[in-house]
Design a protein around this motif. Structure first.
Motif, mmCIF file in Angstrom:
data_model
loop_
_atom_site.group_PDB
_atom_site.id
_atom_site.type_symbol
_atom_site.label_atom_id
_atom_site.label_comp_id
_atom_site.label_asym_id
_atom_site.label_seq_id
_atom_site.Cartn_x
_atom_site.Cartn_y
_atom_site.Cartn_z
ATOM 1 N N SER A 104 -18.791 12.336 12.129
ATOM 2 C CA SER A 104 -18.298 12.737 10.815
ATOM 3 C C SER A 104 -17.929 14.213 10.930
ATOM 4 C CB SER A 104 -19.388 12.529 9.751
ATOM 5 O OG SER A 104 -19.020 13.136 8.530
ATOM 6 N N TYR A 105 -16.659 14.564 10.685
ATOM 7 C CA TYR A 105 -16.159 15.873 11.126
ATOM 8 C C TYR A 105 -15.778 16.850 10.024
ATOM 9 C CZ TYR A 105 -16.106 14.187 15.896
ATOM 10 O OH TYR A 105 -16.499 13.709 17.120
ATOM 11 N N ALA A 106 -15.779 16.446 8.767
ATOM 12 C CA ALA A 106 -15.294 17.342 7.717
ATOM 13 C C ALA A 106 -16.391 18.263 7.219
ATOM 14 C CB ALA A 106 -14.744 16.521 6.553
ATOM 15 N N ASN A 107 -16.073 19.557 7.121
ATOM 16 C CA ASN A 107 -16.951 20.550 6.491
ATOM 17 C C ASN A 107 -18.353 20.555 7.085
ATOM 18 O OD1 ASN A 107 -15.132 19.253 4.004
ATOM 19 N ND2 ASN A 107 -15.113 21.484 4.129
ATOM 20 N N ARG A 108 -18.401 20.509 8.426
ATOM 21 C CA ARG A 108 -19.682 20.567 9.118
ATOM 22 C C ARG A 108 -19.581 21.583 10.252
ATOM 23 N NH1 ARG A 108 -21.524 14.955 11.181
ATOM 24 N NH2 ARG A 108 -23.481 16.115 11.467
ATOM 25 N N ILE A 109 -20.645 22.353 10.421
ATOM 26 C CA ILE A 109 -20.662 23.369 11.474
ATOM 27 C C ILE A 109 -20.550 22.690 12.834
ATOM 28 C CG2 ILE A 109 -22.062 25.156 12.581
ATOM 29 C CD1 ILE A 109 -23.295 25.711 9.821
ATOM 30 N N GLY A 110 -19.646 23.210 13.669
ATOM 31 C CA GLY A 110 -19.458 22.662 14.999
ATOM 32 C C GLY A 110 -18.566 21.435 15.062
ATOM 33 N N LYS A 111 -18.012 21.051 13.915
ATOM 34 C CA LYS A 111 -17.132 19.874 13.888
ATOM 35 C C LYS A 111 -15.702 20.355 13.590
ATOM 36 C CE LYS A 111 -20.593 16.993 14.479
ATOM 37 N NZ LYS A 111 -20.727 16.098 15.655
ATOM 38 N N GLY A 112 -15.068 19.795 12.582
ATOM 39 C CA GLY A 112 -13.761 20.283 12.166
ATOM 40 C C GLY A 112 -12.589 19.445 12.651
ATOM 41 N N THR A 113 -11.414 19.879 12.214
ATOM 42 C CA THR A 113 -10.174 19.134 12.451
ATOM 43 C C THR A 113 -9.885 18.940 13.928
ATOM 44 O OG1 THR A 113 -9.264 20.052 10.414
ATOM 45 C CG2 THR A 113 -7.701 19.113 11.976
ATOM 46 N N GLY A 129 -21.212 -2.618 14.064
ATOM 47 C CA GLY A 129 -21.297 -2.403 15.507
ATOM 48 C C GLY A 129 -20.066 -1.782 16.112
ATOM 49 N N CYS A 130 -19.311 -0.995 15.301
ATOM 50 C CA CYS A 130 -18.130 -0.321 15.836
ATOM 51 C C CYS A 130 -18.571 0.897 16.650
ATOM 52 C CB CYS A 130 -17.201 0.113 14.699
ATOM 53 S SG CYS A 130 -15.709 0.957 15.266
ATOM 54 N N ARG A 131 -18.251 0.896 17.926
ATOM 55 C CA ARG A 131 -18.680 1.985 18.810
ATOM 56 C C ARG A 131 -17.729 3.173 18.794
ATOM 57 N NH1 ARG A 131 -20.591 -1.324 24.293
ATOM 58 N NH2 ARG A 131 -22.227 -2.574 23.272
ATOM 59 N N ALA A 132 -16.568 2.984 18.229
ATOM 60 C CA ALA A 132 -15.568 4.059 18.202
ATOM 61 C C ALA A 132 -15.074 4.228 16.766
ATOM 62 C CB ALA A 132 -14.417 3.749 19.140
ATOM 63 N N TYR A 133 -15.866 4.916 15.988
ATOM 64 C CA TYR A 133 -15.573 5.152 14.565
ATOM 65 C C TYR A 133 -15.704 6.645 14.300
ATOM 66 C CZ TYR A 133 -16.702 5.623 9.557
ATOM 67 O OH TYR A 133 -16.742 6.024 8.242
ATOM 68 N N LEU A 134 -14.721 7.207 13.617
ATOM 69 C CA LEU A 134 -14.829 8.603 13.208
ATOM 70 C C LEU A 134 -14.250 8.766 11.815
ATOM 71 C CD1 LEU A 134 -11.990 10.551 13.435
ATOM 72 C CD2 LEU A 134 -12.260 9.885 15.794
ATOM 73 N N ARG A 135 -14.793 9.743 11.110
ATOM 74 C CA ARG A 135 -14.356 9.985 9.728
ATOM 75 C C ARG A 135 -14.163 11.481 9.503
ATOM 76 N NH1 ARG A 135 -16.808 11.449 5.102
ATOM 77 N NH2 ARG A 135 -18.929 11.158 5.934
#
Length: 361
Positions: free
Chosen positions: A106-115, A227-233
């Motif tokens: 999960s990449y939005a508005n998190r430290i060390g993540k981002g676009t 059981g999706c192993r390749a999921y991102l949001r």
């Protein structure tokens, strides 16, 4: 086991926390009138906030709302600066317990993540899997249901005073996005469902954070139950990768049903499994297994914005530093795609000299 918030309400208005919250709210905005006015009497303003919070008298002020039109029309609602300080103070206390429960991708508005990290993972999976299901939520921020959100937050927040502060902040934003929401009825609804408080103002720190909390259980449903192993949001945009196209269709049906439990809808017409080799639109780029292209619309939007900035600079309305800052920000973003030719075409005609010598050849 559910990770609970260990901090208490008094931690929110503790002086060091409030001052750190001010610093975070003012970062990059100290030249703006609201931030500058708050800073002019900083100690007095923080003491006033501290006293109001300690006495339980704090109430959020009205929002200032305006529309932006790039890349699409959105209603932005800005809270008063003092309220933004409170938002930061609150999140500094409660966020760690929720952050510990978020999935890795999960990449939005998190430290060390981002676009850009999200784009890297997206492309990595596009190289590994044959198909992708691209999804986004219809009118996401206007549709977030306050009752469901409070239930999600309260599971991890035992302190009643923190719960009441959250309720005040939520109530202050109820109805701000009412005109942006088209009513949807779900199974079991009666005619009074239209009056359910809903909507998080776009632009608040708390809105971005609570949106992640709202979809956190959905994330775990996709990764654990499906059981999706390749999921991102990234906020309300999410991708599922697989080698079996039929599997993605089955998952799609499960996603629609699960989102309905959150009173959300999938953009079903756009959520169609496709080969990754066709390119998948994500976060302003079209991502292929071998390369990335900036969306054409994004290039057109910035060309218009740059023309407006150049005109404003010639008229003396902005400083050269503002123009250069915009250029650096855009270049730093689009360099994460295969955009050398675009950057050269966009910037070659621009000549920056003294103010009266700025031109576009």
């Amino acid at each position: 086991m559910v990770t609970r918030v260990t901090g208490v309400y008094a931690d929110i208005y503790q002086w060091d926390n409030l001052y750190a919250a001010y610093r975070a709210a003012a970062a990059g905005k100290r030249g703006q009138p609201a931030a500058a006015a708050f800073e002019y009497r900083l100690e007095d303003n923080l003491v006033t906030l501290q006293d109001e919070l300690a006495a339980g008298d704090y109430r959020p002020g009205p929002y200032h709302s305006f529309y932006i039109h790039e890349p699409k029309r959105r209603l932005i609602s800005a809270a008063p600066f003092r309220d933004r300080v409170v938002h930061h103070a609150l999140c500094q206390v409660i966020q760690p317990a929720f952050e510990a429960s978020f999935i890795e991708h999960s990449y939005a508005n998190r430290i060390g993540k981002g676009t850009h990290r999200a784009l890297d993972v997206c492309q990595g999976w596009a190289r590994r899997y044959r198909y992708v299901l691209t999804c986004d939520v219809v009118q996401f921020f206007p549709a977030i249901d306050h009752s469901l959100l409070r239930r999600i937050l309260n599971r991890r927040i035992p302190d009643g005073a923190i719960r009441r502060l959250i309720a005040h902040i939520l109530a202050s934003g109820a109805g701000v996005l009412a005109e942006e929401y088209e009513m949807v009825y779900y199974p079991g609804d009666d005619l009074f469902a239209v009056y359910r408080p809903r909507g998080l103002p776009i632009g608040n720190l708390t809105s971005q954070f609570w949106a992640n909390c709202y979809l956190n259980e959905f994330d775990h449903f996709v990764t654990r139950e499906l059981g999706c192993r390749a999921y991102l949001r990234y906020m309300d945009d999410f991708l599922l990768f697989a080698d079996d196209k039929a599997q993605l269709w089955r998952w799609r049906s499960a996603l629609i049903a699960r989102l309905a439990g959150l009173r959300l809808q999938l953009h079903e017409a756009q959520a169609q499994p496709r080969p990754v080799t066709e390119g998948l639109p994500f976060l302003g780029f079209v991502v292929y297994p071998t390369h990335r292209r900036l969306k054409r619309r994004k290039g057109i939007v910035y060309r218009r914005r740059l023309a407006g900035l150049l005109a404003a600079y010639r008229r003396g309305e902005i400083e050269r530093s503002a123009l250069e800052s915009s250029l650096r920000g855009w270049i730093n973003h689009v360099r994460f795609g295969d955009t050398w030719g675009l950057r050269r075409a966009m910037l070659a005609p621009v000549r920056l000299g003294p103010r009266d010598a700025v031109c576009e050849t």
